[in-house]
Design a protein around this motif. Structure first.
Motif, PDB file in Angstrom:
ATOM      1  N   ASP A  94      48.501  12.665  23.985  1.00 51.92           N
ATOM      2  CA  ASP A  94      48.989  13.500  24.837  1.00 51.92           C
ATOM      3  C   ASP A  94      49.232  13.302  26.116  1.00 51.92           C
ATOM      4  N   GLU A  95      49.845  12.308  26.633  1.00 54.25           N
ATOM      5  CA  GLU A  95      50.161  12.154  28.138  1.00 54.25           C
ATOM      6  C   GLU A  95      51.192  12.562  28.122  1.00 54.25           C
ATOM      7  N   PRO A  96      52.055  13.572  28.736  1.00 53.58           N
ATOM      8  CA  PRO A  96      53.149  13.671  28.792  1.00 53.58           C
ATOM      9  C   PRO A  96      54.416  12.781  29.224  1.00 53.58           C
ATOM     10  N   LYS A  97      53.676  11.863  30.441  1.00 53.33           N
ATOM     11  CA  LYS A  97      54.837  11.494  31.017  1.00 53.33           C
ATOM     12  C   LYS A  97      53.681   9.999  31.102  1.00 53.33           C
ATOM     13  N   SER A  98      53.818   9.577  29.313  1.00 50.72           N
ATOM     14  CA  SER A  98      52.867   8.557  29.405  1.00 50.72           C
ATOM     15  C   SER A  98      54.370   6.961  29.714  1.00 50.72           C
ATOM     16  N   ARG A  99      55.847   7.565  29.284  1.00 49.31           N
ATOM     17  CA  ARG A  99      56.523   6.951  29.738  1.00 49.31           C
ATOM     18  C   ARG A  99      56.676   6.075  31.265  1.00 49.31           C
ATOM     19  N   ARG A 100      55.836   6.816  31.887  1.00 45.62           N
ATOM     20  CA  ARG A 100      55.914   6.843  33.335  1.00 45.62           C
ATOM     21  C   ARG A 100      55.007   5.825  33.533  1.00 45.62           C
ATOM     22  N   VAL A 101      53.787   6.220  32.820  1.00 48.53           N
ATOM     23  CA  VAL A 101      52.630   5.419  33.201  1.00 48.53           C
ATOM     24  C   VAL A 101      52.532   4.543  32.218  1.00 48.53           C
ATOM     25  N   ALA A 102      53.328   4.246  31.444  1.00 45.22           N
ATOM     26  CA  ALA A 102      53.051   2.965  30.884  1.00 45.22           C
ATOM     27  C   ALA A 102      54.454   1.965  31.844  1.00 45.22           C
ATOM     28  N   ARG A 103      55.407   2.418  32.312  1.00 44.64           N
ATOM     29  CA  ARG A 103      55.955   1.792  33.540  1.00 44.64           C
ATOM     30  C   ARG A 103      55.436   1.287  34.566  1.00 44.64           C
ATOM     31  N   ALA A 104      54.067   1.922  35.339  1.00 45.13           N
ATOM     32  CA  ALA A 104      53.677   1.368  36.075  1.00 45.13           C
ATOM     33  C   ALA A 104      52.981   0.699  35.680  1.00 45.13           C
ATOM     34  N   ILE A 105      51.720   0.647  34.548  1.00 44.71           N
ATOM     35  CA  ILE A 105      50.779  -0.084  34.374  1.00 44.71           C
ATOM     36  C   ILE A 105      51.497  -1.550  33.705  1.00 44.71           C
ATOM     37  N   VAL A 106      52.970  -2.102  33.352  1.00 44.19           N
ATOM     38  CA  VAL A 106      53.374  -3.726  33.357  1.00 44.19           C
ATOM     39  C   VAL A 106      53.562  -3.999  34.194  1.00 44.19           C
ATOM     40  N   ALA A 107      53.965  -2.729  36.072  1.00 46.68           N
ATOM     41  CA  ALA A 107      54.402  -3.235  36.991  1.00 46.68           C
ATOM     42  C   ALA A 107      52.828  -3.965  37.640  1.00 46.68           C
ATOM     43  N   ALA A 108      51.762  -3.837  37.335  1.00 45.64           N
ATOM     44  CA  ALA A 108      50.812  -3.692  37.859  1.00 45.64           C
ATOM     45  C   ALA A 108      50.064  -5.098  36.960  1.00 45.64           C
ATOM     46  N   ARG A 109      50.390  -5.137  36.316  1.00 43.78           N
ATOM     47  CA  ARG A 109      50.258  -6.488  35.418  1.00 43.78           C
ATOM     48  C   ARG A 109      49.686  -7.795  36.006  1.00 43.78           C
ATOM     49  N   PRO A 110      48.198  -8.733  35.551  1.00 45.87           N
ATOM     50  CA  PRO A 110      47.081  -7.996  34.729  1.00 45.87           C
ATOM     51  C   PRO A 110      46.559  -7.650  35.207  1.00 45.87           C
ATOM     52  N   LEU A 111      45.942  -6.278  34.879  1.00 46.09           N
ATOM     53  CA  LEU A 111      45.199  -5.375  34.986  1.00 46.09           C
ATOM     54  C   LEU A 111      43.628  -6.168  34.511  1.00 46.09           C
ATOM     55  N   THR A 112      42.609  -5.876  35.026  1.00 45.98           N
ATOM     56  CA  THR A 112      40.984  -6.851  34.403  1.00 45.98           C
ATOM     57  C   THR A 112      40.095  -5.615  34.333  1.00 45.98           C
ATOM     58  N   ARG A 113      40.335  -4.606  35.231  1.00 50.62           N
ATOM     59  CA  ARG A 113      39.240  -3.629  35.839  1.00 50.62           C
ATOM     60  C   ARG A 113      39.575  -2.018  35.805  1.00 50.62           C
ATOM     61  N   THR A 114      38.592  -1.021  35.456  1.00 47.47           N
ATOM     62  CA  THR A 114      38.692  -0.032  34.983  1.00 47.47           C
ATOM     63  C   THR A 114      38.955   0.833  36.013  1.00 47.47           C
ATOM     64  N   GLY A 115      38.216  -0.046  37.734  1.00 45.61           N
ATOM     65  CA  GLY A 115      39.407   1.192  38.188  1.00 45.61           C
ATOM     66  C   GLY A 115      40.436   0.441  39.067  1.00 45.61           C
ATOM     67  N   GLU A 116      40.905  -0.223  38.833  1.00 43.61           N
ATOM     68  CA  GLU A 116      41.865  -0.563  38.776  1.00 43.61           C
ATOM     69  C   GLU A 116      43.238  -0.162  37.989  1.00 43.61           C
ATOM     70  N   LEU A 117      42.615  -0.074  36.625  1.00 47.37           N
ATOM     71  CA  LEU A 117      43.649   1.516  36.062  1.00 47.37           C
ATOM     72  C   LEU A 117      43.532   2.574  36.088  1.00 47.37           C
ATOM     73  N   ALA A 118      42.693   2.975  36.337  1.00 51.01           N
ATOM     74  CA  ALA A 118      42.691   4.278  37.280  1.00 51.01           C
ATOM     75  C   ALA A 118      42.890   4.293  38.523  1.00 51.01           C
ATOM     76  N   THR A 119      43.671   3.370  39.174  1.00 52.55           N
ATOM     77  CA  THR A 119      44.684   3.439  40.787  1.00 52.55           C
ATOM     78  C   THR A 119      45.805   3.607  39.656  1.00 52.55           C
ATOM     79  N   VAL A 120      45.721   2.719  39.557  1.00 55.35           N
ATOM     80  CA  VAL A 120      47.450   2.226  39.024  1.00 55.35           C
ATOM     81  C   VAL A 120      48.439   4.265  37.908  1.00 55.35           C
ATOM     82  N   VAL A 121      47.259   4.579  37.310  1.00 51.16           N
ATOM     83  CA  VAL A 121      47.535   5.790  36.360  1.00 51.16           C
ATOM     84  C   VAL A 121      47.733   7.316  37.719  1.00 51.16           C
ATOM     85  N   ARG A 122      46.637   6.827  38.399  1.00 45.78           N
ATOM     86  CA  ARG A 122      46.319   8.442  39.433  1.00 45.78           C
ATOM     87  C   ARG A 122      47.713   8.158  40.236  1.00 45.78           C
TER      88      ARG A 122
END
Ligand SMILES: C[S@@+](CC[C@H](N)C(=O)[O-])C[C@H]1O[C@@H](n2cnc3c(N)ncnc32)[C@H](O)[C@@H]1O
Length: 185
Positions: free
Chosen positions: A122-150
């Motif tokens: 139910d993430e209302p800003k799903s597109r924004r988060v997905a864009r940030a994830i793709v820009a930050a790849r490759p992601l290997t750690r939960t901490g990295e993912l949390a930082t990207v989303v925050r």
């Protein structure tokens, strides 16, 4: 009685105290190993997805419980990669088998990631988060993912709920979906 989600066995132990016998299921090999090591009398423990329970049970059943979700054992062990509160490998697989969260996030296209975040988190800003994830790849750690989303959503230190909560929930559900139910990316 059937306990479809054995976990740390709290429900099963409570049911056994009533005098019932229990057949319990868990897809997580760690939960099964620890449950078997405890040598609990009256319990049959099956390492399987509960969707296969019909084939595994050959006696009449009086009742069934399902405590569906992630267990505290899974969340507390950083190396299982479920938690955004402690850093670990980006895994999230309950069955410790098949594609991990990192496999999904590092290979899926942006739209597929956004759909998962929207549908299961139910993430209302799903597109924004997905864009940030793709820009930050490759992601290997939960901490990295949390930082990207925050960063993508703007994190204020006194926010009641961590903005990464919805994303982690969504990815956890997606990674652990039954392939027979038709997941793909
Ligand atoms: C919330 S915990 C259960 C806690 C348990 N009631 C207790 O008292 O310790 C959920 C458990 O269900 C398991 N699980 C989740 N989905 C499953 C599935 N489809 N088939 C079998 N086990 C599953 C997880 O691996 C986890 O150990």
């Amino acid at each position: 009685m059937v306990d479809a989600t054995f976990g740390a066995g709290g429900y099963t132990r409570a049911i056994l105290k009533t005098g019932a016998t229990v057949i319990a299921f868990d897809r997580d090999p760690d939960a099964i190993r620890e449950g078997r090591a405890a040598g609990i009398e009256g319990l049959t423990l099956v390492h399987s997805d509960f969707s296969a329970m019909e084939a595994a049970i050959d006696a009449p059943v009086d009742g069934l419980t399902m405590d569906i979700g992630v267990s505290s054992m899974q969340l507390d062990q950083a190396e299982r990669g479920f938690s955004f509160q402690s850093d670990g490998p980006l895994d999230m697989r309950m069955a410790q088998d098949g594609p991990s969260a990192a496999d999904f996030l590092n290979t899926a296209d942006e739209e597929a990631i956004a759909d998962v975040l929207y549908q299961y988190g139910d993430e209302p800003k799903s597109r924004r988060v997905a864009r940030a994830i793709v820009a930050a790849r490759p992601l290997t750690r939960t901490g990295e993912l949390a930082t990207v989303v925050r960063k993508a959503l703007g994190h204020r230190p006194h926010d009641k709920k961590d903005p990464a909560t919805r994303t982690f929930q969504a990815i956890r559900i997606h990674v652990n979906r039954d392939p027979a139910a038709g997941w793909r990316w």
